[in-house]
Design an enzyme around this catalytic site. Structure first.
Site, PDB file in Angstrom:
ATOM      1  N   HIS A 169      -2.734  -0.156  -2.752  1.00  0.00           N
ATOM      2  CA  HIS A 169      -3.918   0.445  -2.142  1.00  0.00           C
ATOM      3  C   HIS A 169      -5.126   0.290  -3.064  1.00  0.00           C
ATOM      4  O   HIS A 169      -5.017   0.363  -4.279  1.00  0.00           O
ATOM      5  CB  HIS A 169      -3.656   1.930  -1.884  1.00  0.00           C
ATOM      6  CG  HIS A 169      -4.719   2.620  -1.110  1.00  0.00           C
ATOM      7  ND1 HIS A 169      -4.863   2.461   0.246  1.00  0.00           N
ATOM      8  CD2 HIS A 169      -5.702   3.477  -1.499  1.00  0.00           C
ATOM      9  CE1 HIS A 169      -5.880   3.194   0.664  1.00  0.00           C
ATOM     10  NE2 HIS A 169      -6.411   3.809  -0.375  1.00  0.00           N
ATOM     11  N   ASP A 204       0.835  -1.208   0.000  1.00  0.00           N
ATOM     12  CA  ASP A 204       0.000   0.000   0.000  1.00  0.00           C
ATOM     13  C   ASP A 204       0.865   1.252   0.000  1.00  0.00           C
ATOM     14  O   ASP A 204       1.659   1.481   0.914  1.00  0.00           O
ATOM     15  CB  ASP A 204      -0.910  -0.006   1.230  1.00  0.00           C
ATOM     16  CG  ASP A 204      -2.077   0.945   1.101  1.00  0.00           C
ATOM     17  OD1 ASP A 204      -1.861   2.104   0.714  1.00  0.00           O
ATOM     18  OD2 ASP A 204      -3.219   0.535   1.396  1.00  0.00           O
TER      19      ASP A 204
END
Length: 233
Positions: free
Chosen positions: A200, A169
Site C-alpha cells: 500500500h 496491499d
C-alpha cells in the site's frame, strides 16, 4: 509558485494548498490527500503536477475535525492518529467538499476550465466516488481503500478514470482488488493497473512502502492520462 486558496461551502470555508505552473492558462487538478492531511508528500505531489503544467489544488478535507493536520507514516503515534481520523471522517461530506474544490479550481484565475481529480488512499476512494457521483474531466485513484465496498457504484462512472492497485496491499486484500477490477472491467473509459510485489502507498514520497520503480510507472501512466484528457495531447 505557491499561494493559498480559500474554498467556500454552505457549511463553512476551508483552505487549500495551491501550486501554480509557469505558464497560464492551465487545466486544474484537485489533489485529494491521504489520512495524513495536507503534508509534505501532498505538497510535493502538487508541485510535480505544477511542473507538468497544471494548477494543482490540495484542499484540507479534515478542516472540520483536525484543521491544518500534517502527519507522516513514520511513527506509530502518527499512524494511530491517522486511523482515528479515518474512522471519524464522513465520506459524503468529504465528497461535497471535493465537489466545491472542483468548482473553485474550475473558476480560478488562469484556469482553462478543465479539472482533474487525483487521490491517494482515502483520497483514492474519494476520487473513485467522485467519478461515480459528481464527475470531473479526468480522475485518478491510487490504492483506493474500501473501494470494494462501493463497487456497485462503478456502473455510474461517467468520467475517464484510472485506478492504481498494489498487488500486496495490506489494506486492500486480493479479494477486494478483484472486486474492484471486476466492477470496472466493462467501462471503456476506465483502466485498472496492478503493481506486482508492491505494498500500500507505494507512490508516497518518502513513505515506508515507497517503491521508486512502481511509483515512476504509475506516475507516468497518470501523466499521460491527464495530458490526454485535460490538455488534449
Amino acid at each position: 509558485m505557491h499561494d493559498p486558496l480559500q474554498i467556500t461551502t454552505s457549511g463553512g470555508s476551508f483552505p487549500a494548498y495551491v501550486a501554480r505552473p509557469q505558464k497560464l492558462p492551465a487545466p486544474a487538478i484537485v489533489v485529494v490527500h491521504e489520512v495524513f492531511g495536507v503534508n509534505a508528500d501532498m505538497r510535493q505531489s502538487c508541485d510535480e503536477l505544477a511542473a507538468q503544467g497544471y494548477l494543482a489544488v490540495c484542499p484540507d478535507l479534515f478542516w472540520r475535525i483536525a484543521p491544518g493536520l500534517e502527519l507522516s507514516d513514520r511513527t506509530e503515534a502518527e499512524r494511530a492518529r491517522a486511523l482515528t481520523l479515518y474512522n471519524a471522517f464522513d465520506i459524503d461530506t468529504g465528497l461535497n467538499d471535493i465537489a466545491a474544490a472542483v468548482e473553485a479550481a474550475r473558476g480560478m484565475a488562469g484556469a482553462t476550465g478543465r479539472v482533474g481529480v487525483v487521490g491517494y488512499c482515502l483520497g483514492g476512494l474519494l476520487a473513485f466516488l467522485t467519478a461515480a457521483r459528481a464527475g470531473a474531466d479526468a480522475v485518478v485513484a491510487y490504492y483506493p481503500g474500501d473501494a470494494d465496498k462501493y463497487a456497485e457504484e462503478a456502473s455510474r462512472i461517467a468520467s475517464p478514470l484510472i485506478v492504481h492497485l498494489a498487488e500486496k496491499d495490506e489494506y486492500i486484500p486480493v479479494d477486494a482488488q478483484r472486486k474492484i477490477s471486476s466492477a470496472l472491467a466493462d467501462h471503456p473509459q476506465v483502466q485498472a493497473y496492478s503493481y506486482p510485489g508492491c505494498g500500500h502507498a507505494f507512490a508516497r514520497h518518502g513513505g515506508m512502502s515507497y517503491d521508486a520503480e512502481a511509483a515512476a510507472l504509475a506516475n507516468g501512466r497518470t501523466a499521460s492520462f491527464l495530458a490526454r484528457h485535460l490538455q488534449g495531447s
